[in-house]
Design a protein around this motif. Sequence first.
Motif, mmCIF file in Angstrom:
data_model
loop_
_atom_site.group_PDB
_atom_site.id
_atom_site.type_symbol
_atom_site.label_atom_id
_atom_site.label_comp_id
_atom_site.label_asym_id
_atom_site.label_seq_id
_atom_site.Cartn_x
_atom_site.Cartn_y
_atom_site.Cartn_z
ATOM 1 N N MET A 14 0.829 -1.200 0.000
ATOM 2 C CA MET A 14 0.000 0.000 0.000
ATOM 3 C C MET A 14 0.871 1.260 0.000
ATOM 4 S SD MET A 14 -2.856 -1.312 -0.415
ATOM 5 C CE MET A 14 -3.774 0.175 -0.509
ATOM 6 N N GLN A 15 2.024 1.190 0.645
ATOM 7 C CA GLN A 15 2.946 2.328 0.657
ATOM 8 C C GLN A 15 3.466 2.615 -0.755
ATOM 9 O OE1 GLN A 15 3.410 3.865 3.733
ATOM 10 N NE2 GLN A 15 4.149 5.524 2.466
ATOM 11 N N ILE A 16 3.648 1.572 -1.553
ATOM 12 C CA ILE A 16 4.089 1.740 -2.940
ATOM 13 C C ILE A 16 2.986 2.389 -3.774
ATOM 14 C CG2 ILE A 16 4.698 0.481 -5.053
ATOM 15 C CD1 ILE A 16 6.123 -1.559 -3.171
ATOM 16 N N TYR A 17 1.730 1.927 -3.595
ATOM 17 C CA TYR A 17 0.604 2.475 -4.358
ATOM 18 C C TYR A 17 0.301 3.922 -3.989
ATOM 19 C CZ TYR A 17 -0.366 -2.355 -5.710
ATOM 20 O OH TYR A 17 -0.274 -3.622 -6.208
ATOM 21 N N ASN A 18 0.437 4.240 -2.708
ATOM 22 C CA ASN A 18 0.111 5.583 -2.236
ATOM 23 C C ASN A 18 1.161 6.019 -1.217
ATOM 24 O OD1 ASN A 18 -1.055 7.973 -1.557
ATOM 25 N ND2 ASN A 18 -3.046 7.113 -1.022
ATOM 26 N N PRO A 19 2.300 6.526 -1.688
ATOM 27 C CA PRO A 19 3.406 6.857 -0.788
ATOM 28 C C PRO A 19 3.113 8.013 0.170
ATOM 29 C CG PRO A 19 3.909 7.527 -3.034
ATOM 30 C CD PRO A 19 2.628 6.772 -3.077
ATOM 31 N N ILE A 20 2.081 8.774 -0.060
ATOM 32 C CA ILE A 20 1.763 9.910 0.796
ATOM 33 C C ILE A 20 1.142 9.453 2.122
ATOM 34 C CG2 ILE A 20 0.306 11.972 0.973
ATOM 35 C CD1 ILE A 20 0.650 12.272 -2.059
ATOM 36 N N VAL A 21 0.437 8.317 2.091
ATOM 37 C CA VAL A 21 -0.269 7.843 3.283
ATOM 38 C C VAL A 21 0.607 6.883 4.076
ATOM 39 C CG1 VAL A 21 -2.270 6.521 4.075
ATOM 40 C CG2 VAL A 21 -2.496 8.102 2.155
ATOM 41 N N ASP A 22 0.666 7.099 5.397
ATOM 42 C CA ASP A 22 1.310 6.153 6.301
ATOM 43 C C ASP A 22 0.269 5.074 6.583
ATOM 44 O OD1 ASP A 22 2.317 4.688 8.422
ATOM 45 O OD2 ASP A 22 3.058 6.437 9.511
ATOM 46 N N TYR A 23 0.386 3.936 5.910
ATOM 47 C CA TYR A 23 -0.669 2.928 5.948
ATOM 48 C C TYR A 23 -0.831 2.300 7.332
ATOM 49 C CZ TYR A 23 -4.022 -0.286 4.003
ATOM 50 O OH TYR A 23 -5.192 -0.956 3.731
ATOM 51 N N LYS B 209 -0.388 3.776 10.200
ATOM 52 C CA LYS B 209 -1.132 4.760 10.991
ATOM 53 C C LYS B 209 -2.608 4.769 10.565
ATOM 54 C CE LYS B 209 -1.150 9.593 12.376
ATOM 55 N NZ LYS B 209 -0.548 10.909 12.214
ATOM 56 N N PHE B 210 -2.855 4.639 9.257
ATOM 57 C CA PHE B 210 -4.213 4.589 8.742
ATOM 58 C C PHE B 210 -4.959 3.380 9.320
ATOM 59 C CE2 PHE B 210 -7.118 3.136 5.276
ATOM 60 C CZ PHE B 210 -8.034 4.173 5.361
ATOM 61 N N LYS B 211 -4.286 2.216 9.388
ATOM 62 C CA LYS B 211 -4.897 1.017 9.972
ATOM 63 C C LYS B 211 -5.277 1.268 11.426
ATOM 64 C CE LYS B 211 -2.862 -2.865 7.463
ATOM 65 N NZ LYS B 211 -1.981 -4.033 7.583
ATOM 66 N N GLU B 212 -4.378 1.909 12.161
ATOM 67 C CA GLU B 212 -4.653 2.193 13.577
ATOM 68 C C GLU B 212 -5.886 3.088 13.718
ATOM 69 O OE1 GLU B 212 -1.179 3.841 15.429
ATOM 70 O OE2 GLU B 212 0.056 2.104 14.909
ATOM 71 N N GLU B 213 -5.980 4.105 12.869
ATOM 72 C CA GLU B 213 -7.129 5.009 12.929
ATOM 73 C C GLU B 213 -8.428 4.281 12.594
ATOM 74 O OE1 GLU B 213 -6.467 8.380 10.412
ATOM 75 O OE2 GLU B 213 -4.621 8.939 11.448
ATOM 76 N N ILE B 214 -8.397 3.440 11.583
ATOM 77 C CA ILE B 214 -9.591 2.704 11.174
ATOM 78 C C ILE B 214 -10.023 1.724 12.253
ATOM 79 C CG2 ILE B 214 -10.454 0.970 9.531
ATOM 80 C CD1 ILE B 214 -10.386 3.807 8.412
ATOM 81 N N ASN B 215 -9.063 1.087 12.897
ATOM 82 C CA ASN B 215 -9.386 0.081 13.913
ATOM 83 C C ASN B 215 -9.626 0.671 15.289
ATOM 84 O OD1 ASN B 215 -9.294 -2.257 12.270
ATOM 85 N ND2 ASN B 215 -7.083 -2.030 12.171
ATOM 86 N N GLY B 216 -9.456 1.984 15.437
ATOM 87 C CA GLY B 216 -9.726 2.629 16.715
ATOM 88 C C GLY B 216 -11.187 2.469 17.081
ATOM 89 N N GLU B 217 -11.446 2.523 18.388
ATOM 90 C CA GLU B 217 -12.829 2.304 18.846
ATOM 91 C C GLU B 217 -13.774 3.366 18.324
ATOM 92 O OE1 GLU B 217 -13.612 1.168 22.748
ATOM 93 O OE2 GLU B 217 -11.819 -0.052 22.935
ATOM 94 N N ASP B 218 -13.390 4.617 18.396
ATOM 95 C CA ASP B 218 -14.233 5.705 17.910
ATOM 96 C C ASP B 218 -13.470 6.535 16.902
ATOM 97 O OD1 ASP B 218 -16.484 5.155 19.442
ATOM 98 O OD2 ASP B 218 -15.640 6.190 21.185
ATOM 99 N N LEU B 219 -14.008 6.642 15.706
ATOM 100 C CA LEU B 219 -13.371 7.484 14.704
ATOM 101 C C LEU B 219 -13.703 8.954 14.945
ATOM 102 C CD1 LEU B 219 -13.928 5.408 11.446
ATOM 103 C CD2 LEU B 219 -11.844 5.637 12.782
#
Length: 150
Positions: A125-134, A136-146
């Motif tokens: 995913m880092q190769i496809y979209n180098p701007i996003v820290d994937y 960190k994105f996973k952690e945000e998505i899996n957090g209890e409350d967005l």
Amino acid sequence: MAMCDKGAKFPNLKVTSHHKHYWNDAEGQADYLAVTEDDLTFNPPAMPFGNCKLKTTSGGYLPCTYAPAGKWTKTYEKVKVMGKSTVTELSELMCATGGKITILKHGQQSEAGKSHINNASSDEMQIYNPIVDYDKFKEEINGEDLFEVE
């Protein structure tokens, strides 16, 4: 929504083979009836594809006189609705005039869920979209409350 490779308009399919099995809609709206190989009617029924490129005069193209040549082909055999195969974006319906009708918009929408995100490789995913820290994105998505609620 369907299209003919010889037409100019894009009509909606009208399901006439049943009024029982609905897809994607908990309320059972008629717009979401499952389309089967026997559904050959379009809305509008008269000149559903507009003018036909195969029927010409010196003044241009003549109106479509839709005439299905049999049933839909390349249907999905693994899912049956009342014993009939279902139509997908790969299905085709031949017109006796010579056009080939296919599905332009099928109404089924796919969307990525948490399982897709968690199963994806962070390195890829880092190769496809180098701007996003994937990670960190996973952690945000899996957090209890967005969203923070006070």
